[in-house]
Write an enzyme that holds these catalytic residues in place. Structure first.
Site, PDB file in Angstrom:
ATOM      1  CB  CYS A 105     -39.236 -20.795  -9.709  1.00  0.00           C
ATOM      2  SG  CYS A 105     -39.246 -21.726  -8.058  1.00  0.00           S
ATOM      3  CB  CYS A 154     -40.824 -24.686  -8.168  1.00  0.00           C
ATOM      4  SG  CYS A 154     -39.479 -23.783  -9.483  1.00  0.00           S
ATOM      5  CE  LYS A 163     -43.209 -28.304  -9.799  1.00  0.00           C
ATOM      6  NZ  LYS A 163     -42.060 -28.772 -10.193  1.00  0.00           N
ATOM      7  CB  ALA A 191     -35.164  -4.490 -20.018  1.00  0.00           C
ATOM      8  N   GLY A 211     -46.776 -34.401 -23.799  1.00  0.00           N
ATOM      9  CA  GLY A 211     -45.449 -34.196 -23.595  1.00  0.00           C
ATOM     10  C   GLY A 211     -44.949 -35.170 -22.514  1.00  0.00           C
ATOM     11  CE1 TYR A 269     -39.831 -29.482 -14.557  1.00  0.00           C
ATOM     12  CE2 TYR A 269     -38.289 -29.953 -16.302  1.00  0.00           C
ATOM     13  CZ  TYR A 269     -38.655 -29.080 -15.455  1.00  0.00           C
ATOM     14  OH  TYR A 269     -38.529 -27.783 -15.286  1.00  0.00           O
ATOM     15  CD  GLU A 294     -42.671 -31.817 -11.616  1.00  0.00           C
ATOM     16  OE1 GLU A 294     -41.729 -32.141 -11.127  1.00  0.00           O
ATOM     17  OE2 GLU A 294     -43.302 -30.691 -12.039  1.00  0.00           O
ATOM     18  NE  ARG A 343     -28.109 -16.169  -2.835  1.00  0.00           N
ATOM     19  CZ  ARG A 343     -28.843 -17.283  -1.982  1.00  0.00           C
ATOM     20  NH1 ARG A 343     -28.515 -18.292  -1.991  1.00  0.00           N
ATOM     21  NH2 ARG A 343     -30.064 -16.688  -1.393  1.00  0.00           N
ATOM     22  CG  HIS A 385     -34.934 -50.867  10.551  1.00  0.00           C
ATOM     23  ND1 HIS A 385     -35.200 -51.573   9.274  1.00  0.00           N
ATOM     24  CD2 HIS A 385     -35.477 -51.787  11.230  1.00  0.00           C
ATOM     25  CE1 HIS A 385     -36.027 -52.492   9.155  1.00  0.00           C
ATOM     26  NE2 HIS A 385     -36.224 -52.639  10.696  1.00  0.00           N
ATOM     27  CD  GLU A 393     -33.689 -50.109   6.514  1.00  0.00           C
ATOM     28  OE1 GLU A 393     -33.015 -50.723   7.188  1.00  0.00           O
ATOM     29  OE2 GLU A 393     -35.128 -49.983   7.000  1.00  0.00           O
TER      30      GLU A 393
END
Length: 483
Positions: free
Chosen positions: A61, A66, A69, A139, A204, A207, A211, A350, A472, A477
């Protein structure tokens, strides 16, 4: 949930180890967003924590996903909006149009890379602040169940831990059966490009490809998009598929439908590529070919030595509490492949550490994978939460759902000759019309979806939407006035 995970980490039995093996309460393999979040949270509870990362902190990312990009998306989006300035009465004496567009790719890449490097440093500082030990290297599990790390200086260190998290992420798939496939690159390679290609082929319909194709086109590259089906973004609702596909074609992106690449050749004199497709057509004089045909789990860390089970897609099998089949080994993020989004990995990481090392109230903490909002930074943006209309019909029956649709042109384009579509869909189920799907295409969809995502997560009905007074004039809306 495995019973061992309910115990305090301080009471778990430590594995037998030799004196030269360093022991931790928590060992995290993979320094992406999920791994870092989990390591920091564990350390905040007092767990002695080690994080092992092979490349750069932040994972896909932050380094090749992300973050950079979105920076490129901003540049591409701004290029389009600059071309709108004259029709808004601005800069009348300047040639602000796509024909005169110039973009300093090398300079911008330098700035973008410097920003990413700063983020790497912030990640390191945050880990240091929580007193997480960080080791850079590869690792792998050895046959004793411990973790061997080959460091960057080619020395090897062995570690043991009460709890081990595998969060190694994913990597791009290449079509190795296609002759000349190696002449192309992947999404990682996109961020290594030193010059802007004048002519590019993106392969491809997912997404990532959509993008990148949007970025290239917005910045002035001749862009070709090769897809196997009739539409792009086939995992999303039909309204997103058709709207983005049609708009990309209208905007001038060369979308090659029902096409597959069968061979890639390189002209050694010009360094240009020739892309051969299954319909006997070809795309000539191509500067860059980018494969975005899927991703797979980043394994190769000796999972077989400890018996971690994989599914048919070679992804680690983990339950809703992130447990693998091996006691005290956990996994999350792209290597599991359940919902491959950075915020999902962070939240799961987390919650895992809350459960393992936090107070008693967190003993059953887990991530709810339902109604996770996601967006595509296409041009225009698109976003989705919940299930598609087709999925709703399959799950609840057509007679039990009601679908609300709206298609319009946002006010921003009222002054412009070229238009960009806005399309919204709300999928409801049952007599109370509970909202089970929301699918939106149009400017600022990512920002709009976040708030509506909260409402849907809380179980909002169509009446709840209707009872909210509209702001508005906005595009959003329409979501609370749709009839």
């Amino acid at each position: 949930m495995l019973s061992a995970t309910k115990q305090s980490f301080r009471t778990l039995q430590i594995r037998t180890m030799s004196t030269n093996i360093k022991h931790y309460d928590y060992l995290v393999i993979g320094g992406g967003s999920g791994g870092v979040a989990s390591a920091r949270r564990a350390a905040s509870y007092g767990a002695k924590t080690l994080l092992v990362e092979a490349k750069a902190l932040g994972g896909t990312c932050v380094n090749v996903g992300c973050v950079p990009k979105k920076v490129m998306w901003y540049a591409s989006d701004l290029a389009t909006r600059v071309s709108h300035a004259k029709e808004y009465g601005l800069y009348q004496n300047l040639p602000l149009d796509k024909k005169h567009l110039t973009f300093n790719w090398p300079e911008f890449k330098q700035k973008r890379d410097a920003y990413v490097h700063r983020l790497n440093g912030i990640y390191q500082k945050n880990l240091d602040k929580e007193k997480v030990d960080v080791v850079f290297g590869w690792a792998r599990f050895n046959k004793d169940g411990n973790v061997e790390v080959q460091k960057r200086d080619n020395t090897t260190e062995v570690y043991s831990a009460n709890h081990i998290l595998v969060a190694t992420g994913g990597k791009a798939i290449f079509p190795e059966s296609i002759p000349g496939f190696e002449l192309g690159t992947d999404s990682d390679g996109f961020f290594r490009l030193e010059e802007q290609p004048k002519k590019v082929v993106v392969v491809g319909a997912g997404y990532i490809g959509i993008e990148l194709a949007g970025v290239f086109h917005g910045l002035g590259s001749e862009t070709h998009l090769v897809i196997r089906g009739e539409t792009v973004l086939r995992k999303f609702d039909e309204c997103i598929q058709s709207t983005i596909t049609d708009h990309y074609i209208n905007e001038g992106i060369n979308v090659h439908k029902l096409s597959k690449i069968v061979k890639v050749e390189k002209n050694e004199e010009t360094n240009k590529l020739k892309i051969h497709m299954n319909d006997s057509k070809s795309i000539d004089d191509v500067d860059e070919l980018i494969w975005t045909i899927g991703r797979k789990s980043h394994l190769g860390m000796g999972s077989e030595n400890v018996g971690i089970k994989l599914n048919s897609h070679d992804q680690i099998i983990a339950d809703e509490y992130q447990n693998t089949n091996v006691s005290n080994i956990y996994s999350l993020g792209d290597v599991v492949g359940k919902v491959e989004l950075t915020p999902v990995a962070i939240a799961a990481g987390r919650k895992l550490s809350n459960r393992l090392f936090g107070p008693e109230k967190f003993r059953n903490d887990k991530l709810d994978y339902e109604n996770v909002p996601s967006v595509i930074f296409s041009h225009p943006e698109a976003g989705s939460i919940g299930i598609s209309e087709k999925e709703a019909i399959e799950k609840y029956g057509k007679e039990n759902i009601k679908v609300y649709n709206s298609k319009f042109t946002a006010m921003y384009y009222a002054m412009l000759s070229e238009k960009s579509p806005t399309r919204y869909k709300i999928v409801c189920v049952g007599p109370d019309e509970k909202v089970v799907g929301l699918h939106i295409v149009g400017d600022s969809s990512a920002e709009i979806l976040q708030g509506f995502g909260v409402a849907i997560k809380m179980g909002a009905t169509k009446a709840d939407f209707d009872n909210c007074v509209a702001i508005h004039p906005t595009s959003a809306e329409e979501l609370v006035t749709m009839r």
